[in-house]
Design a protein around this motif. Structure first.
Motif, short mmCIF file in Angstrom:
data_model
loop_
_atom_site.label_atom_id
_atom_site.label_comp_id
_atom_site.label_asym_id
_atom_site.label_seq_id
_atom_site.Cartn_x
_atom_site.Cartn_y
_atom_site.Cartn_z
N GLU B 1 27.49 8.06 -7.36
CA GLU B 1 27.47 8.34 -5.92
C GLU B 1 26.58 7.30 -5.22
O GLU B 1 25.46 7.04 -5.65
CB GLU B 1 26.90 9.73 -5.69
N PRO B 2 27.08 6.69 -4.14
CA PRO B 2 26.28 5.68 -3.45
C PRO B 2 24.98 6.29 -2.93
O PRO B 2 24.94 7.47 -2.55
CB PRO B 2 27.17 5.27 -2.27
N GLU B 3 23.94 5.47 -2.89
CA GLU B 3 22.67 5.96 -2.38
C GLU B 3 21.93 4.86 -1.65
O GLU B 3 22.20 3.66 -1.83
CB GLU B 3 21.82 6.51 -3.52
N VAL B 4 21.00 5.27 -0.83
CA VAL B 4 20.13 4.35 -0.12
C VAL B 4 19.01 3.94 -1.06
O VAL B 4 18.42 4.79 -1.73
CB VAL B 4 19.53 5.02 1.14
N THR B 5 18.74 2.64 -1.14
CA THR B 5 17.64 2.18 -1.99
C THR B 5 16.57 1.51 -1.13
O THR B 5 16.87 0.97 -0.04
CB THR B 5 18.13 1.19 -3.06
N GLN B 6 15.33 1.58 -1.61
CA GLN B 6 14.21 0.99 -0.89
C GLN B 6 13.30 0.25 -1.85
O GLN B 6 13.06 0.71 -2.97
CB GLN B 6 13.39 2.09 -0.17
N THR B 7 12.78 -0.88 -1.39
CA THR B 7 11.80 -1.62 -2.17
C THR B 7 10.69 -2.13 -1.25
O THR B 7 10.93 -2.42 -0.07
CB THR B 7 12.45 -2.84 -2.87
N PRO B 8 9.45 -2.25 -1.76
CA PRO B 8 9.01 -1.73 -3.05
C PRO B 8 8.82 -0.23 -3.00
O PRO B 8 8.89 0.36 -1.92
CB PRO B 8 7.67 -2.45 -3.24
N SER B 9 8.54 0.39 -4.13
CA SER B 9 8.27 1.82 -4.11
C SER B 9 6.86 2.09 -3.61
O SER B 9 6.58 3.13 -3.02
CB SER B 9 8.48 2.42 -5.50
N HIS B 10 5.97 1.14 -3.88
CA HIS B 10 4.58 1.29 -3.42
C HIS B 10 4.07 -0.08 -3.00
O HIS B 10 4.25 -1.07 -3.72
CB HIS B 10 3.70 1.86 -4.53
N GLN B 11 3.47 -0.15 -1.83
CA GLN B 11 2.93 -1.39 -1.31
C GLN B 11 1.48 -1.13 -0.90
O GLN B 11 1.20 -0.23 -0.11
CB GLN B 11 3.73 -1.85 -0.10
N VAL B 12 0.58 -1.94 -1.45
CA VAL B 12 -0.83 -1.86 -1.07
C VAL B 12 -1.16 -3.13 -0.31
O VAL B 12 -0.84 -4.23 -0.76
CB VAL B 12 -1.74 -1.71 -2.31
N THR B 13 -1.81 -3.00 0.83
CA THR B 13 -2.12 -4.16 1.64
C THR B 13 -3.49 -4.00 2.30
O THR B 13 -4.01 -2.89 2.41
CB THR B 13 -1.03 -4.39 2.70
N GLN B 14 -4.03 -5.10 2.72
CA GLN B 14 -5.29 -5.08 3.45
C GLN B 14 -5.01 -4.92 4.94
O GLN B 14 -4.00 -5.42 5.46
CB GLN B 14 -6.06 -6.38 3.22
N MET B 15 -5.89 -4.22 5.62
CA MET B 15 -5.78 -4.05 7.06
C MET B 15 -5.61 -5.42 7.73
O MET B 15 -6.30 -6.37 7.37
CB MET B 15 -7.05 -3.36 7.56
#
Lengths: 113, 114
Positions: B1-15
């Motif tokens: 079944e088609p699905e929506v995908t997203q990347t990355p699963s987790h993103q850490v960044t500096q302010m």
């Protein structure tokens, strides 16, 4: 902005029994309502929806009831299964087609064996 | 079944840093959305997008946010200068035809701003 409210943050039910999750809304412009299920670290998964022209929609173990005069809808799960344990979100939109969803705060359902 | 995908699963960044969150909607869908959920709060609408244009945006979606569909498959959300309060789960959603309002959500990207 509490346009969609789920007043019960949690619900515990035994396997095989009925789960009833409730949702109230205040905006009379809403005419399409959806229920989503969400597991931790996953996106909301569509369960069932209902248009304001209906008062009931059924899909397998899931039935949604809409009471427009009371601005209230409910999701019935019969029979409940342990795999149904998740957070359930009620959502609403105005009109049909390409409208933002307004979500409730969710109800955490725990179905115990 | 088609699905929506997203990347990355987790993103850490500096302010203050820029981040780009990526989504691949279901292939025959025409309408696209971004929502976010701050920990412990409700899922809230950010922006809707159709025919390469923003259709509606919330008050959260200020000048620091932008969306783009750079090719036929990807749909991106850019935050130009992240703030601590941007830390949240960001969900992409797509809708097939704009008739039934059934939006299908991706698994989300957890953004942590330090």
């Amino acid at each position: 902005d509490q346009q969609v409210k789920q007043n019960s943050p949690s619900l515990s039910v035994q396997e095989g029994r009925i789960s009833i999750l409730n949702c109230d809304y205040t905006n009379s412009m809403f005419d399409y309502f959806l229920w989503y299920k969400k597991y931790p670290a996953e996106g909301p998964t569509f369960l069932i929806s209902i248009s304001s022209i209906k008062d009931k929609n059924e899909d397998g173990r899931f039935t949604v009831f809409l009471n427009k005069s009371a601005k209230h809808l409910s999701l019935h799960i019969v029979p409940s299964q342990p795999g149904d344990s998740a957070v359930y979100f009620c959502a609403a939109s105005k009109n049909t087609g390409f409208q933002k969803l307004v979500f409730g705060t969710g109800t955490r359902l725990l179905v115990s064996p | 079944e088609p699905e929506v995908t997203q990347t990355p699963s987790h993103q850490v960044t500096q302010m203050g840093q820029e981040v780009i969150l990526r989504c691949v909607p279901i292939s025959n869908h025409l309408y696209f959305y971004w929502y976010r959920q701050i920990l412990g709060q409700k899922v809230e609408f950010l922006v809707s997008f159709y025919n390469n244009e923003i259709s509606e945006k919330s008050e959260i979606f200020d000048d620091q946010f932008s969306v783009e569909r750079p090719d036929g498959s990807n749909f991106t959300l850019k935050i130009r200068s992240t703030k601590l309060e941007d830390s949240a789960m960001y969900f992409c959603a797509s809708e097939p035809s704009g008739i039934t309002d059934t939006q299908y959500f991706g698994p989300g990207t957890r953004l942590t701003v330090l």
